[in-house]
Design a protein around this motif. Structure first.
Motif, PDB file in Angstrom:
ATOM      1  N   ALA A 103      30.126   6.225  -6.570  1.00 31.20           N
ATOM      2  CA  ALA A 103      31.349   7.020  -6.370  1.00 31.20           C
ATOM      3  C   ALA A 103      32.060   6.590  -5.091  1.00 31.20           C
ATOM      4  O   ALA A 103      33.289   6.563  -5.018  1.00 31.20           O
ATOM      5  N   ARG A 104      31.265   6.200  -4.103  1.00 28.29           N
ATOM      6  CA  ARG A 104      31.833   5.767  -2.827  1.00 28.29           C
ATOM      7  C   ARG A 104      32.553   4.420  -2.927  1.00 28.29           C
ATOM      8  O   ARG A 104      33.279   4.027  -2.018  1.00 28.29           O
ATOM      9  N   ILE A 107      36.054   5.634  -5.386  1.00 28.80           N
ATOM     10  CA  ILE A 107      37.143   6.387  -4.744  1.00 28.80           C
ATOM     11  C   ILE A 107      38.067   5.469  -3.926  1.00 28.80           C
ATOM     12  O   ILE A 107      39.283   5.552  -4.090  1.00 28.80           O
ATOM     13  N   MET A 163      37.151  15.858 -15.711  1.00 25.71           N
ATOM     14  CA  MET A 163      36.055  16.536 -15.015  1.00 25.71           C
ATOM     15  C   MET A 163      35.061  15.502 -14.472  1.00 25.71           C
ATOM     16  O   MET A 163      34.569  15.629 -13.346  1.00 25.71           O
ATOM     17  N   LEU A 165      35.703  12.480 -13.559  1.00 27.32           N
ATOM     18  CA  LEU A 165      36.326  11.834 -12.387  1.00 27.32           C
ATOM     19  C   LEU A 165      36.233  12.750 -11.164  1.00 27.32           C
ATOM     20  O   LEU A 165      35.838  12.312 -10.078  1.00 27.32           O
ATOM     21  N   GLY A 166      36.608  14.012 -11.366  1.00 24.76           N
ATOM     22  CA  GLY A 166      36.571  14.972 -10.254  1.00 24.76           C
ATOM     23  C   GLY A 166      35.163  15.122  -9.693  1.00 24.76           C
ATOM     24  O   GLY A 166      34.991  15.314  -8.484  1.00 24.76           O
ATOM     25  N   ALA A 167      34.171  15.012 -10.568  1.00 24.67           N
ATOM     26  CA  ALA A 167      32.773  15.142 -10.134  1.00 24.67           C
ATOM     27  C   ALA A 167      32.399  14.034  -9.139  1.00 24.67           C
ATOM     28  O   ALA A 167      31.553  14.242  -8.260  1.00 24.67           O
ATOM     29  N   ILE A 169      34.339  12.908  -6.847  1.00 22.94           N
ATOM     30  CA  ILE A 169      34.850  13.365  -5.551  1.00 22.94           C
ATOM     31  C   ILE A 169      33.942  14.454  -4.990  1.00 22.94           C
ATOM     32  O   ILE A 169      33.552  14.416  -3.828  1.00 22.94           O
ATOM     33  N   ALA A 170      33.607  15.427  -5.859  1.00 24.07           N
ATOM     34  CA  ALA A 170      32.739  16.529  -5.417  1.00 24.07           C
ATOM     35  C   ALA A 170      31.428  15.982  -4.854  1.00 24.07           C
ATOM     36  O   ALA A 170      30.958  16.429  -3.802  1.00 24.07           O
ATOM     37  N   ALA A 172      30.770  12.818  -3.764  1.00 25.57           N
ATOM     38  CA  ALA A 172      30.962  11.946  -2.591  1.00 25.57           C
ATOM     39  C   ALA A 172      31.267  12.755  -1.336  1.00 25.57           C
ATOM     40  O   ALA A 172      30.982  12.310  -0.227  1.00 25.57           O
ATOM     41  N   LEU A 173      31.833  13.948  -1.510  1.00 25.88           N
ATOM     42  CA  LEU A 173      32.188  14.788  -0.348  1.00 25.88           C
ATOM     43  C   LEU A 173      31.243  15.966  -0.164  1.00 25.88           C
ATOM     44  O   LEU A 173      31.518  16.875   0.620  1.00 25.88           O
ATOM     45  N   PRO A 175      27.926  17.995   1.161  1.00 21.63           N
ATOM     46  CA  PRO A 175      27.270  17.905   2.473  1.00 21.63           C
ATOM     47  C   PRO A 175      26.132  16.889   2.437  1.00 21.63           C
ATOM     48  O   PRO A 175      25.494  16.707   1.394  1.00 21.63           O
ATOM     49  N   LEU A 183      26.563  19.926 -10.806  1.00 21.71           N
ATOM     50  CA  LEU A 183      27.294  19.235 -11.870  1.00 21.71           C
ATOM     51  C   LEU A 183      26.614  19.356 -13.233  1.00 21.71           C
ATOM     52  O   LEU A 183      27.283  19.473 -14.258  1.00 21.71           O
TER      53      LEU A 183
END
Lengths: 198, 198
Positions: A103-104, A107, A163, A165-167, A169-170, A172-173, A175, A183
């Motif tokens: 994911a890193r 993005i 969803m 795709l958004g996952a 971001i969730a 990768a960001l 804590p 997920l």
């Protein structure tokens, strides 16, 4: 005998080095010099493989996509309908640290694609491929009677894809140290809604 | 009389200039010099407002989030349950060119947040706020009996939130001139699944 250089192999070594550097320093910190150093290349030795950081990032994105597809092929083998759809989604969701690393990579690729029509087209082609796969699973599920909801499958597939795709971001960001921000539960909730009988 | 400078006003002018520059040149091309030029500031005159591009990007993200929340407040006024949830989602989805521009600010922010725990925390706080709003709409819908699916609302809310994030990427990377890649239909399909009666 001259040493035989496997160029594909070396490209993948560079992608791995790129990953580690991006994970550590971010995309801006991932200079060609840092990547060369990490991969054990002389500074100029990257050029024949990747003339720019941009070409390296595009290759890395393609590599992540292909690798994910290989894993999808394995986990969906012999499956159809909802079991195939579930296996597909579980594989795309960043549920372990390897996939969070992916994911890193993805993005920063998206970010570059905003102003780079060629990269945006690569992204869209990948998504169309996945959209078609989801549609096929849904068609099978309808055939088996496991899905009977009065909704447009293309819209459902597009929704689910977004969803996924958004996952990225969730995850990768999330804590530090938290791998899965719920997920799996989100996917199961969606599949429950999808399979509900009217 | 000395000219009175409204510093908040000037900050917003700079954010608007940043937007236009990012839309045109991408985040890398959006140098402080370009942004100053676009906003009609002398080169050094940005410093008192935003010492770095990073502080400007964080402010711009906060501004997008606050502006979206203002619009959400307007469109959900007097609504509860599914009508409120629908209005909320329609407002967050990038369905017009203004909101696609906002997505173009948000994606570079996410990319930076990968290696910047403070930015990642800002993102997560925003998402927690939206997650709580969705949960409240779902609780109302259950109270009214419009939602009765046997699913965990927190998971449903997380799923929907991730779809809304992914939609920013889909819209920002859509082909030139295509504003809505089917996002409204995707939302409606999801709401249909959510409202189905068992």
């Amino acid at each position: 005998m001259p040493k035989i250089v496997d160029h594909d192999e070396r490209r993948l070594e560079l992608v791995d080095a790129t990953w580690r550097i991006i994970a550590r320093l971010g995309i801006e910190g991932a200079t060609m010099r840092e990547i060369a150093l990490e991969a054990g290349f002389a500074n100029g030795a990257l050029k024949p493989y990747f003339p720019t950081k941009d070409t390296l990032l595009t290759f890395a994105f393609g590599h992540v996509f292909n690798r994910t597809n290989e894993r999808i092929g394995e986990v969906t083998a012999g499956k159809t309908g909802i079991p195939a759809l579930r296996a597909f989604c579980v594989e795309v969701l960043p549920l372990d640290s390897e996939r969070v690393s992916e994911a890193r990579i993805v993005i920063p690729f998206w970010q570059k694609a905003i102003n780079d029509p060629e990269k945006a087209a690569i992204h869209r082609e990948s998504m169309e491929q996945w959209h078609a796969a989801i549609l096929e699973y849904l068609a099978q599920a309808r055939e088996y009677g496991t899905v009977s909801a009065a909704v447009d499958d293309a819209a459902v597939a597009g929704h689910l894809l977004n969803m996924l795709l958004g996952a990225q971001i969730a995850a990768a960001l999330a804590p530090e140290g938290q791998v899965d921000p719920g997920l799996s539960e989100q996917l199961e909730a969606f599949l429950t809604l999808l399979e509900a009988k009217n």
